[in-house]
Design an enzyme around this catalytic site. Structure first.
Site, mmCIF file in Angstrom:
data_model
loop_
_atom_site.group_PDB
_atom_site.id
_atom_site.type_symbol
_atom_site.label_atom_id
_atom_site.label_comp_id
_atom_site.label_asym_id
_atom_site.label_seq_id
_atom_site.Cartn_x
_atom_site.Cartn_y
_atom_site.Cartn_z
ATOM 1 N N LYS A 173 6.679 3.952 19.168
ATOM 2 C CA LYS A 173 7.266 3.241 17.815
ATOM 3 C C LYS A 173 6.861 3.404 16.120
ATOM 4 O O LYS A 173 6.059 4.372 15.862
ATOM 5 C CB LYS A 173 5.500 2.309 17.649
ATOM 6 C CG LYS A 173 5.812 0.951 17.346
ATOM 7 C CD LYS A 173 4.500 -0.110 16.194
ATOM 8 C CE LYS A 173 5.016 0.828 14.769
ATOM 9 N NZ LYS A 173 5.786 0.472 13.593
ATOM 10 N N GLU A 176 8.544 1.062 10.944
ATOM 11 C CA GLU A 176 9.646 0.077 10.751
ATOM 12 C C GLU A 176 10.211 -0.068 9.169
ATOM 13 O O GLU A 176 11.014 -0.517 8.709
ATOM 14 C CB GLU A 176 8.929 -1.063 10.149
ATOM 15 C CG GLU A 176 7.684 -1.694 9.164
ATOM 16 C CD GLU A 176 6.664 -1.205 9.960
ATOM 17 O OE1 GLU A 176 6.590 -0.069 10.194
ATOM 18 O OE2 GLU A 176 5.377 -1.369 9.204
ATOM 19 N N SER A 226 -1.179 7.408 7.174
ATOM 20 C CA SER A 226 -2.190 7.521 7.450
ATOM 21 C C SER A 226 -4.036 7.674 6.757
ATOM 22 O O SER A 226 -4.004 7.184 8.626
ATOM 23 C CB SER A 226 -2.274 6.405 5.755
ATOM 24 O OG SER A 226 -2.083 4.763 6.276
ATOM 25 N N CYS A 281 3.750 15.337 4.032
ATOM 26 C CA CYS A 281 1.996 15.745 3.930
ATOM 27 C C CYS A 281 1.212 16.634 4.085
ATOM 28 O O CYS A 281 0.354 16.919 3.972
ATOM 29 C CB CYS A 281 1.344 14.876 5.761
ATOM 30 S SG CYS A 281 2.494 16.255 7.009
ATOM 31 N N GLU A 382 -4.744 10.083 -2.287
ATOM 32 C CA GLU A 382 -3.603 10.752 -1.499
ATOM 33 C C GLU A 382 -2.325 9.472 -2.764
ATOM 34 O O GLU A 382 -2.399 7.911 -2.087
ATOM 35 C CB GLU A 382 -3.348 10.042 -0.315
ATOM 36 C CG GLU A 382 -1.656 11.296 -0.292
ATOM 37 C CD GLU A 382 -1.855 10.967 1.961
ATOM 38 O OE1 GLU A 382 -1.892 9.710 2.272
ATOM 39 O OE2 GLU A 382 -1.049 11.948 2.486
HETATM 40 P P1 NAD Z 1 0.438 4.228 7.641
HETATM 41 O O1 NAD Z 1 -0.235 4.552 7.876
HETATM 42 O O2 NAD Z 1 1.319 2.982 6.361
HETATM 43 O O3 NAD Z 1 2.112 4.075 8.907
HETATM 44 C C1 NAD Z 1 2.022 4.858 9.767
HETATM 45 C C2 NAD Z 1 2.274 3.692 11.520
HETATM 46 O O4 NAD Z 1 1.243 2.787 11.464
HETATM 47 C C3 NAD Z 1 3.591 2.876 11.272
HETATM 48 O O5 NAD Z 1 3.916 2.993 12.471
HETATM 49 C C4 NAD Z 1 2.963 1.595 10.367
HETATM 50 O O6 NAD Z 1 4.112 0.699 11.395
HETATM 51 C C5 NAD Z 1 1.256 1.757 11.094
HETATM 52 N N1 NAD Z 1 0.508 0.540 10.294
HETATM 53 C C6 NAD Z 1 1.177 0.906 9.350
HETATM 54 N N2 NAD Z 1 -0.511 0.020 9.171
HETATM 55 C C7 NAD Z 1 -1.145 -0.194 10.434
HETATM 56 C C8 NAD Z 1 -1.770 -0.832 10.765
HETATM 57 N N3 NAD Z 1 -2.670 -2.233 9.435
HETATM 58 N N4 NAD Z 1 -2.279 -1.612 12.005
HETATM 59 C C9 NAD Z 1 -1.750 -0.643 13.254
HETATM 60 N N5 NAD Z 1 -0.893 -0.609 12.749
HETATM 61 C C10 NAD Z 1 -0.307 0.369 11.415
HETATM 62 O O7 NAD Z 1 1.383 5.379 6.953
HETATM 63 P P2 NAD Z 1 3.356 5.605 6.217
HETATM 64 O O8 NAD Z 1 2.794 5.161 5.021
HETATM 65 O O9 NAD Z 1 4.290 5.128 7.074
HETATM 66 O O10 NAD Z 1 2.714 6.664 5.914
HETATM 67 C C11 NAD Z 1 2.817 8.167 4.768
HETATM 68 C C12 NAD Z 1 0.894 8.552 5.489
HETATM 69 O O11 NAD Z 1 1.236 9.418 6.927
HETATM 70 C C13 NAD Z 1 0.458 9.456 4.439
HETATM 71 O O12 NAD Z 1 -0.551 9.280 4.466
HETATM 72 C C14 NAD Z 1 0.898 10.872 4.897
HETATM 73 O O13 NAD Z 1 0.108 11.635 4.484
HETATM 74 C C15 NAD Z 1 0.469 10.737 6.112
HETATM 75 N N6 NAD Z 1 1.317 11.408 7.703
HETATM 76 C C16 NAD Z 1 0.819 12.911 7.305
HETATM 77 C C17 NAD Z 1 1.323 13.628 8.647
HETATM 78 C C18 NAD Z 1 -0.115 14.508 8.686
HETATM 79 O O14 NAD Z 1 0.908 15.282 10.119
HETATM 80 N N7 NAD Z 1 -1.063 14.498 8.975
HETATM 81 C C19 NAD Z 1 2.182 13.880 8.804
HETATM 82 C C20 NAD Z 1 3.323 13.343 8.120
HETATM 83 C C21 NAD Z 1 2.907 11.599 7.055
#
Ligand code: NAD
Length: 497
Positions: A173, A176, A226, A281, A382
């Site tokens: 998944k 989006e 996140s 990240c 962050e």
């Molecule tokens: P996000 O947490 O908003 O979304 C990540 C995924 O989770 C997406 O597929 C999204 O559809 C899903 N999601 C969002 N809200 C949800 C919910 N309430 N319930 C279930 N699923 C949900 O993150 P983002 O904004 O897409 O990406 C940025 C974040 O990712 C930053 O915090 C960054 O540091 C982190 N990141 C971490 C790494 C790592 O290796 N640690 C790598 C890349 C990005």
């Protein structure tokens, strides 16, 4: 308007509902597509297909699985320009950066080509008299991946090539916000000879994620995103008896020692703080100036941040592209407002940056704060944008404490010419990935990627040897043939006599 569907059983799958999200080009602010958002029913249908495909795929000799990987690698290379442009069009990052991120994903596919070697197992002849024992790693079944917007090719490729090479089937998944790259990768994998149903993509939001977590047939979930969502995934996978690795957010520090090569440190920081508009990240969002280096560091950084070339990702002159969405741009600018209110000194203010001809794009200039303190929200949280905070400390110990006290533990680096400082630093840092005069210490595919503390929930890092362990379970067999030593019934624990 183009509609992005799901990819299930080797073909486009419209799903059972008309729930949709919007896709924008961050460079222009134009809507370019709609994406289907899967319902629970859609996800469950994809899982049934993946379950059927598992029977044959898991039985294929690892060498045959590796041959499909080799073909997939070739197709990614052949289509790299197209894949890169897809990343740029939905994420916004500049072309060369997007291309680099695709290469980092490709390297995991290259690693997965060696899967027969990694699945060899261990054998001991004569653990007892005429008794042999061996350990093998078997696939888990259906694995799922949930990925963030910031690396639409690389992060999915941290997961599905490894899971699939190990003999699992996969449901991905993607974010989006930028799902098209994953969709194209799935088509290429099919073209490489991957049987239908081995890799499936469901586009969606929380409903799709929850359906994956709740479905009893999904054996393991890999998540990157996140920290609050990573924690949610970790807790709920545990409740649903699933294996899980959930990588979260970050606040990466760069410790600049007074003895360092300042030019090297400043150039390293510029790329690490403002590359990909800080939406990495492993971005460095805190520069820790040690001792008397502060003024010189801030001086050199200010000039470079002011000269940063911001523009659309496909323009070869651009060093930094737009942010991913209008909402994210507003969030990042709001953090800069907060920093000013908290009393940090805003040396370079990119909030009002506008680009002629691209007035609706999601651009801002680089921002640089000095005199940040550890109590401030801009230090603790962050931001995930092109905002670098300089925090000044008196010595090495104070810098190390600062790094170790922060809730996140993804990456960190130190710039120094002193071997002792470098060694003590990597040894004592409570951080998963450490760089010494390396600004973004992202491990290669044959090592593994992962942070500590609230940057990773679970105990296995991504890809590399840890990826093989995560996507397989260990079985140990102990065997004796009838011609071996015979014995009377034994009622005590077997031990070596
Ligand atoms: P996000 O947490 O908003 O979304 C990540 C995924 O989770 C997406 O597929 C999204 O559809 C899903 N999601 C969002 N809200 C949800 C919910 N309430 N319930 C279930 N699923 C949900 O993150 P983002 O904004 O897409 O990406 C940025 C974040 O990712 C930053 O915090 C960054 O540091 C982190 N990141 C971490 C790494 C790592 O290796 N640690 C790598 C890349 C990005």
């Amino acid at each position: 308007m183009k509609i992005i569907q799901h990819f299930v059983g080797g073909r486009s799958f419209p799903g059972n509902s008309n729930k949709k999200g919007k896709i924008f080009n961050p460079a222009t602010g134009e809507q370019t597509a709609e994406v289907k958002l899967a319902t629970k029913k859609d996800v469950n249908e994809a899982i049934i297909i993946a379950k059927k495909a598992f029977v044959e795929w898991s039985n294929k000799p690892p060498l045959q699985r590796a041959r499909v990987m080799f073909k997939f690698k070739e197709l990614i290379e052949k289509n790299a320009d197209e894949l890169t442009k897809i990343i740029v069009s939905e994420h916004g990052k500049v072309y060369e950066d997007a291309r680099g991120s695709l290469t980092r994903g490709l390297e995991v596919v290259e690693f997965a080509c060696g899967i027969p070697q990694m699945l060899k197992g261990e054998f001991t002849e004569n653990v007892g008299s005429n008794v042999d024992s061996w350990s093998i790693r078997q696939p888990l079944g259906i694995c799922a991946g949930i990925t963030p917007f910031n690396f639409p090719a690389m992060v999915p490729m941290w997961m599905f090539p490894m899971a699939i090479a190990c003999g699992n089937t996969f449901v991905l998944k993607p974010s989006e916000k930028d799902p098209s790259c994953s969709m194209r990768l799935a088509e290429l994998f099919k073209e490489a000879g991957l049987p239908d149903g081995v890799l499936n993509i469901v586009n969606g939001d929380k409903e799709a994620v929850d359906a994956l977590i709740e479905n009893k047939d999904v054996a393991a979930i890999s998540f990157v995103g996140s920290t609050p969502i990573a924690k949610y995934i970790y807790e709920n996978c545990a409740k649903n008896e699933k294996r899980v690795q959930a990588l979260g957010g970050a606040k990466n520090h760069c410790v600049v020692m007074p003895d360092c090569d300042l030019e090297q440190a400043v150039n390293g920081l510029m790329g690490a703080a403002y590359g990909s508009a800080g939406e990495r990240c492993m971005a460095q969002s805190v520069a820790v100036a040690v001792g008397n280096i502060g003024d010189k560091l801030v001086d050199a950084l200010s000039k470079k941040v002011e000269a940063l070339k911001v523009g659309p990702g496909l323009d070869k002159q651009s060093e930094m592209g737009p942010l991913v969405t209008k909402e994210h741009l507003a969030k990042v600018k709001n953090y800069v407002d907060i920093g000013v209110k908290e009393g940090a000194k805003l040396l370079v203010d990119g909030r009002s940056f506008k680009l002629q001809g691209y007035e609706n794009g999601y651009y801002m200039g680089g921002c640089l704060f000095d005199n940040v303190t550890k109590e401030m929200r801009i230090y603790k949280e962050e931001i995930f944008g092109p905002v670098l905070s300089v925090i000044r400390v008196k010595d090495f110990d104070e810098a190390l404490n600062l790094v170790n006290e922060h809730e996140f533990g993804n990456g960190v680096s130190i710039f120094t010419r002193d071997g002792d400082s470098g060694r003590t630093f990597y040894n004592k840092a409570k951080i998963g990935m450490v760089g010494i005069n390396i600004p973004i210490p992202v491990p290669m595919a044959f090592h593994s990627f992962g942070g500590w503390k609230r940057s990773l929930f679970g105990d296995q890092h991504m890809h590399g040897p840890e990826g093989v362990r995560f996507y397989t379970k260990l079985k140990t067999v102990t065997s004796r043939w009838p011609s071996g030593l015979r014995s009377d019934p034994e009622f005590v624990m077997p031990t070596m006599k």
